[in-house]
Design a protein around this motif. Structure first.
Motif, mmCIF file in Angstrom:
data_model
loop_
_atom_site.group_PDB
_atom_site.id
_atom_site.type_symbol
_atom_site.label_atom_id
_atom_site.label_comp_id
_atom_site.label_asym_id
_atom_site.label_seq_id
_atom_site.Cartn_x
_atom_site.Cartn_y
_atom_site.Cartn_z
ATOM 1 N N LEU A 208 4.290 -5.782 20.248
ATOM 2 C CA LEU A 208 5.171 -4.935 19.949
ATOM 3 C C LEU A 208 5.862 -4.660 20.784
ATOM 4 N N SER A 209 6.793 -3.742 20.300
ATOM 5 C CA SER A 209 7.764 -3.058 20.765
ATOM 6 C C SER A 209 8.171 -1.435 20.767
ATOM 7 N N SER A 210 8.528 -0.464 21.902
ATOM 8 C CA SER A 210 8.896 0.361 21.190
ATOM 9 C C SER A 210 9.725 1.369 21.369
ATOM 10 N N LYS B 167 8.907 0.057 17.107
ATOM 11 C CA LYS B 167 9.853 -0.156 16.378
ATOM 12 C C LYS B 167 9.697 -1.789 16.023
ATOM 13 N N LYS B 168 8.960 -2.363 16.282
ATOM 14 C CA LYS B 168 8.772 -3.549 15.629
ATOM 15 C C LYS B 168 7.733 -4.567 16.452
ATOM 16 N N ASN B 169 7.499 -4.985 15.386
ATOM 17 C CA ASN B 169 5.673 -5.537 15.828
ATOM 18 C C ASN B 169 5.875 -7.466 15.311
ATOM 19 N N ARG B 170 5.279 -8.075 16.605
ATOM 20 C CA ARG B 170 5.200 -9.722 15.938
ATOM 21 C C ARG B 170 4.204 -10.430 16.624
#
Length: 127
Positions: A85-87, A102-105
């Motif tokens: 993930l990104s935060s 903000k985003k996961n993958r």
């Protein structure tokens, strides 16, 4: 065999104000689904195509289930799957909550044979 590529004009994601440049982009040459993989595997062993397909479907189900539990899924020499993930960055640890993600993958780290494949590929420009 070689990997086909096309040329694309793109902005630099690191500097969107910079002039666009031309980049190579790989072109997929078809696809292979679980049914095709089951068929290919069945030709290479004594297991039926239906049994291979059932195992592959079960593998997919269990990878999803284990990733959902936050586990790294290690598939031996094939490689590992993991959720990443990104935060947003915050000034204090207390400010970091799930709302700043903000985003996961899904991350995949290929095993040695797959990494070696990359060093043996050749490329040709699509016409």
């Amino acid at each position: 065999m070689s990997i086909k590529f096309k040329v694309l004009l793109r902005k630099n994601p690191q500097d969107i104000l910079a002039p666009e440049k031309f980049y190579a982009a790989a072109i997929a040459d078809g696809e292979t689904d679980l049914e095709k993989l089951a068929e290919l595997i069945s030709y290479q062993c004594t297991v039926t195509e239906a049994d291979c397909y059932a195992v592959l479907m079960s593998l997919e189900h269990n990878i999803i289930s284990e990733l959902n539990e936050g586990r790294i899924v290690k598939l031996g020499r094939l490689g590992n799957f993991q959720v990443g993930l990104s935060s947003e960055g915050k000034e204090t640890a207390e400010e970091v909550t799930s709302s700043v993600i903000k985003k996961n993958r899904i991350l995949f780290r290929p095993g040695k044979k797959l990494r070696t494949l990359l060093s043996t590929l050749t490329y040709r420009k699509a016409s």
